[in-house]
Scaffold this motif. Structure first.
Motif, PDB file in Angstrom:
ATOM      1  N   LYS A 149       0.871  -1.193   0.000  1.00  0.00           N
ATOM      2  CA  LYS A 149       0.000   0.000   0.000  1.00  0.00           C
ATOM      3  C   LYS A 149       0.900   1.232   0.000  1.00  0.00           C
ATOM      4  CE  LYS A 149      -4.175  -1.935   1.491  1.00  0.00           C
ATOM      5  NZ  LYS A 149      -4.752  -2.281   0.188  1.00  0.00           N
ATOM      6  N   ILE A 150       0.586   2.166  -0.902  1.00  0.00           N
ATOM      7  CA  ILE A 150       1.333   3.436  -0.893  1.00  0.00           C
ATOM      8  C   ILE A 150       0.347   4.558  -0.590  1.00  0.00           C
ATOM      9  CG2 ILE A 150       2.822   5.018  -2.183  1.00  0.00           C
ATOM     10  CD1 ILE A 150       3.735   2.778  -3.924  1.00  0.00           C
ATOM     11  N   THR A 151       0.610   5.280   0.480  1.00  0.00           N
ATOM     12  CA  THR A 151      -0.221   6.436   0.818  1.00  0.00           C
ATOM     13  C   THR A 151       0.462   7.679   0.271  1.00  0.00           C
ATOM     14  OG1 THR A 151      -1.024   5.313   2.784  1.00  0.00           O
ATOM     15  CG2 THR A 151      -1.313   7.705   2.716  1.00  0.00           C
ATOM     16  N   VAL A 152      -0.237   8.314  -0.671  1.00  0.00           N
ATOM     17  CA  VAL A 152       0.365   9.412  -1.436  1.00  0.00           C
ATOM     18  C   VAL A 152      -0.300  10.726  -1.056  1.00  0.00           C
ATOM     19  CG1 VAL A 152       0.963  10.158  -3.771  1.00  0.00           C
ATOM     20  CG2 VAL A 152       0.282   7.779  -3.359  1.00  0.00           C
ATOM     21  N   SER A 153       0.505  11.706  -0.709  1.00  0.00           N
ATOM     22  CA  SER A 153      -0.052  13.052  -0.477  1.00  0.00           C
ATOM     23  C   SER A 153       0.459  13.986  -1.558  1.00  0.00           C
ATOM     24  CB  SER A 153       0.386  13.589   0.881  1.00  0.00           C
ATOM     25  OG  SER A 153      -0.115  12.761   1.899  1.00  0.00           O
ATOM     26  N   ILE A 172      -3.098   3.745  -2.364  1.00  0.00           N
ATOM     27  CA  ILE A 172      -3.273   2.880  -3.536  1.00  0.00           C
ATOM     28  C   ILE A 172      -2.570   1.534  -3.303  1.00  0.00           C
ATOM     29  CG2 ILE A 172      -3.414   4.824  -5.152  1.00  0.00           C
ATOM     30  CD1 ILE A 172      -0.469   4.159  -5.947  1.00  0.00           C
ATOM     31  N   ASP A 173      -2.990   0.530  -4.068  1.00  0.00           N
ATOM     32  CA  ASP A 173      -2.266  -0.747  -4.076  1.00  0.00           C
ATOM     33  C   ASP A 173      -1.201  -0.663  -5.158  1.00  0.00           C
ATOM     34  OD1 ASP A 173      -3.725  -2.164  -2.104  1.00  0.00           O
ATOM     35  OD2 ASP A 173      -5.396  -2.285  -3.526  1.00  0.00           O
ATOM     36  N   ALA A 174      -0.005  -1.148  -4.870  1.00  0.00           N
ATOM     37  CA  ALA A 174       1.069  -1.071  -5.860  1.00  0.00           C
ATOM     38  C   ALA A 174       1.759  -2.411  -6.002  1.00  0.00           C
ATOM     39  CB  ALA A 174       2.088  -0.007  -5.442  1.00  0.00           C
ATOM     40  N   ASP A 175       2.051  -2.772  -7.247  1.00  0.00           N
ATOM     41  CA  ASP A 175       2.837  -3.977  -7.542  1.00  0.00           C
ATOM     42  C   ASP A 175       4.288  -3.674  -7.170  1.00  0.00           C
ATOM     43  OD1 ASP A 175       4.406  -5.907  -8.894  1.00  0.00           O
ATOM     44  OD2 ASP A 175       2.759  -6.272 -10.285  1.00  0.00           O
ATOM     45  N   ALA A 181       3.361   3.006 -10.485  1.00  0.00           N
ATOM     46  CA  ALA A 181       2.214   2.665  -9.627  1.00  0.00           C
ATOM     47  C   ALA A 181       1.249   3.851  -9.538  1.00  0.00           C
ATOM     48  CB  ALA A 181       2.705   2.262  -8.238  1.00  0.00           C
ATOM     49  N   LEU A 182       1.812   5.059  -9.402  1.00  0.00           N
ATOM     50  CA  LEU A 182       0.944   6.246  -9.324  1.00  0.00           C
ATOM     51  C   LEU A 182       0.192   6.426 -10.633  1.00  0.00           C
ATOM     52  CD1 LEU A 182       3.041   8.999  -7.461  1.00  0.00           C
ATOM     53  CD2 LEU A 182       1.696   7.139  -6.546  1.00  0.00           C
ATOM     54  N   GLU A 183       0.909   6.286 -11.752  1.00  0.00           N
ATOM     55  CA  GLU A 183       0.257   6.474 -13.061  1.00  0.00           C
ATOM     56  C   GLU A 183      -0.866   5.463 -13.251  1.00  0.00           C
ATOM     57  OE1 GLU A 183       4.038   8.371 -15.521  1.00  0.00           O
ATOM     58  OE2 GLU A 183       3.650   6.226 -15.635  1.00  0.00           O
ATOM     59  N   LYS A 184      -0.616   4.223 -12.853  1.00  0.00           N
ATOM     60  CA  LYS A 184      -1.659   3.196 -13.007  1.00  0.00           C
ATOM     61  C   LYS A 184      -2.887   3.534 -12.169  1.00  0.00           C
ATOM     62  CE  LYS A 184       1.141  -0.774 -14.363  1.00  0.00           C
ATOM     63  NZ  LYS A 184       1.713  -2.072 -13.965  1.00  0.00           N
ATOM     64  N   ALA A 185      -2.651   4.256 -11.070  1.00  0.00           N
ATOM     65  CA  ALA A 185      -3.770   4.627 -10.195  1.00  0.00           C
ATOM     66  C   ALA A 185      -4.368   5.979 -10.606  1.00  0.00           C
ATOM     67  CB  ALA A 185      -3.282   4.694  -8.755  1.00  0.00           C
ATOM     68  N   GLY A 186      -3.880   6.552 -11.720  1.00  0.00           N
ATOM     69  CA  GLY A 186      -4.437   7.824 -12.205  1.00  0.00           C
ATOM     70  C   GLY A 186      -3.918   9.034 -11.465  1.00  0.00           C
ATOM     71  N   ILE A 187      -2.781   8.893 -10.827  1.00  0.00           N
ATOM     72  CA  ILE A 187      -2.188  10.033 -10.114  1.00  0.00           C
ATOM     73  C   ILE A 187      -0.970  10.494 -10.910  1.00  0.00           C
ATOM     74  CG2 ILE A 187      -1.075  10.816  -7.985  1.00  0.00           C
ATOM     75  CD1 ILE A 187      -2.531   8.515  -6.535  1.00  0.00           C
ATOM     76  N   ALA A 188      -1.044  11.699 -11.467  1.00  0.00           N
ATOM     77  CA  ALA A 188       0.082  12.195 -12.262  1.00  0.00           C
ATOM     78  C   ALA A 188       1.121  12.826 -11.346  1.00  0.00           C
ATOM     79  CB  ALA A 188      -0.398  13.217 -13.274  1.00  0.00           C
ATOM     80  N   ALA A 189       2.353  12.551 -11.633  1.00  0.00           N
ATOM     81  CA  ALA A 189       3.455  13.154 -10.870  1.00  0.00           C
ATOM     82  C   ALA A 189       4.410  13.786 -11.871  1.00  0.00           C
ATOM     83  CB  ALA A 189       4.172  12.075 -10.064  1.00  0.00           C
ATOM     84  N   ALA A 242      12.687   5.938 -10.181  1.00  0.00           N
ATOM     85  CA  ALA A 242      13.785   4.995 -10.045  1.00  0.00           C
ATOM     86  C   ALA A 242      13.773   4.346  -8.668  1.00  0.00           C
ATOM     87  CB  ALA A 242      15.106   5.731 -10.256  1.00  0.00           C
ATOM     88  N   THR A 243      12.581   4.273  -8.079  1.00  0.00           N
ATOM     89  CA  THR A 243      12.477   3.733  -6.727  1.00  0.00           C
ATOM     90  C   THR A 243      11.328   2.727  -6.661  1.00  0.00           C
ATOM     91  OG1 THR A 243      13.282   5.821  -5.846  1.00  0.00           O
ATOM     92  CG2 THR A 243      12.185   4.373  -4.294  1.00  0.00           C
ATOM     93  N   TYR A 244      11.580   1.600  -6.000  1.00  0.00           N
ATOM     94  CA  TYR A 244      10.607   0.501  -5.919  1.00  0.00           C
ATOM     95  C   TYR A 244      10.268   0.241  -4.460  1.00  0.00           C
ATOM     96  CZ  TYR A 244      12.103  -0.022 -10.692  1.00  0.00           C
ATOM     97  OH  TYR A 244      12.376   0.246 -12.001  1.00  0.00           O
ATOM     98  N   PRO A 245       8.996  -0.011  -4.166  1.00  0.00           N
ATOM     99  CA  PRO A 245       8.631  -0.232  -2.767  1.00  0.00           C
ATOM    100  C   PRO A 245       9.094  -1.601  -2.268  1.00  0.00           C
ATOM    101  CG  PRO A 245       6.713  -0.511  -4.199  1.00  0.00           C
ATOM    102  CD  PRO A 245       7.852  -0.089  -5.088  1.00  0.00           C
TER     103      PRO A 245
END
Ligand code: FES
Length: 403
Positions: A308-312, A320-323, A331-339, A383-386
């Motif tokens: 689980k990634i909690t994004v602010s 969100i759930d992240a692979d 993971a953010l893009e797949k969840a519709g969160i643009a960064a 470049a970072t993986y949970p």
């Protein structure tokens, strides 16, 4: 102390920080009322977004298409931001509801930006989300969005040698097209010896243009290296340290610039050791995203499949759930969160975010963080993986993106 270096008094220099702090503390908090000329110039040179139109599409064969982009004044872009040969632009697209971006080297030369266009060439390898979308969908007249030019894969007289051995593979030829055009036009002044690797002679991109540039300009030379066939006038095999030494000046330093697929970088990293040249003379273009961290020898592994990634983003928070095999950015893009992102290789720093809690992994190959990032938990989410559940703070892009 009364040392004076030219007009620089050392005491004044040493006090600069204190003086600056005082000025900042005493400054008014009221918003600026005018526009400073330096800000206008900075915005012209480094726009966040450029709104362009597609003026031409050329099928180059080998599943590769060349696109000519011109400014779209209807959306407020009236000129192409200037750049240094070797830089790239990021293309933004919304695909399946996700806003995604990919970096593409500019193949045209800087003087052509002044003439009003950029050229990029994209290979549709079938497994690249954006490359496939662009090659399948972009047509003349379409409106598209790109970033300002960015990147450090450029020639510098202060750092680089007078001769550059270019090592290119496949569509990694594009920054070298820009270098060669700029040299022939007189905007860059170095000798380019390009070793261009392809599987067969028919797969060589920009061959006619390079042959013409080499015939017209003594500073440009191209050597085609083909692996899957033997042909007169071509080197056979793969680009290696041995081949580089064959074409490099014997008695002078030389730089090596590498651009191509990830396999080429991995291979050239080992060949570099055999060259015996200074590290500053060995330059590689963006490595690109790593799609599976398990391929990396330093990956510690993760015993969960998802986390689980909690994004602010500003004052909005979402979990969100992240692979665990996706970068945080993916993971953010797949969840519709643009960064914010550009290079997707841990280099540009645009996606720098704050790790509030949790364990993460950054592949050594993409490690571009500074000391301050290590100290204050800055991470490049491309470049970072949970490795565990995470809490992160991400900078916003054009408004609120946590839906
Ligand atoms: S997008 Fe450039 S460092 Fe992440």
């Amino acid at each position: 102390m009364s040392n004076v270096i030219g007009n620089l008094d050392v005491n004044t220099f040493l006090n600069t920080n204190d003086e600056r702090k005082k000025i900042i503390e005493n400054a008014s908090a009221a918003p600026l009322t005018g526009t400073f000329p330096v800000n206008v110039v900075a915005k012209r040179l480094h726009p966040n977004r450029q709104y362009m139109k597609i003026a031409a599409v050329t099928d180059m064969g080998q599943n590769t298409k060349k696109f000519r982009l011109v400014p779209n004044p209807d959306r407020g872009t009236t000129e192409c931001a200037y750049f240094i040969a070797g830089q790239y632009i990021s293309v933004f697209e919304t695909i399946k509801g996700m806003e995604v971006n990919r970096a593409y080297s500019i193949a045209s030369a800087p003087f052509e930006a002044l003439e009003g266009f950029y050229e990029i060439a994209i290979k549709n390898s079938g497994d690249g989300l954006v490359s496939t979308y662009v090659c399948d969908n972009w047509k003349v007249g379409d409106e598209v969005e790109v970033s300002g030019p960015i990147g450090s894969f450029a020639y510098s007289r202060l750092r680089d040698a007078e001769t550059v051995i270019g090592v290119a593979g496949g569509s990694g030829i594009t920054p070298f097209v820009s270098f060669a055009r700029a040299i022939a036009h007189g905007d860059e002044n170095f000798n380019l010896v390009l070793l261009y690797g392809s599987r067969t002679a028919d797969e060589i991109l920009y061959k006619d243009e390079f042959d013409k540039l080499a015939a017209e300009c003594s500073k440009v030379k191209v050597v085609h290296v083909i692996s899957d066939e033997e042909k007169e006038g071509f080197e056979h095999g793969f680009i290696s340290a041995e081949l580089i030494k064959k074409y490099a000046p014997a008695d002078k330093p030389y730089s090596v610039f590498v651009c191509g697929p990830q396999g080429l970088y991995d291979f050239m990293d080992k060949e570099y050791e055999k060259l015996g040249i200074a590290k500053k003379f060995f330059r590689e273009e963006l490595y690109g995203e790593i799609h599976d961290p398990n391929t990396q020898s330093d990956y510690p592994g993760c015993d969960q499949k998802t986390v689980k990634i909690t994004v602010s983003v500003r004052d909005r928070t979402r979990t969100i759930d992240a692979d665990v095999n996706d970068s945080i950015l993916q993971a953010l893009e797949k969840a519709g969160i643009a960064a914010p992102a550009s290079c997707r290789s841990g280099e540009c720093g645009l996606c720098r975010s704050q790790l509030v809690s949790g364990e993460v992994y950054c592949p050594k190959k993409l490690e571009g963080r500074r000391l301050a990032d290590f100290k204050f938990n800055g991470i490049h989410i491309c470049a970072t993986y949970p490795l565990s559940d995470l809490e992160i703070e991400v900078p916003p892009v054009k408004g609120i993106y946590v839906q």
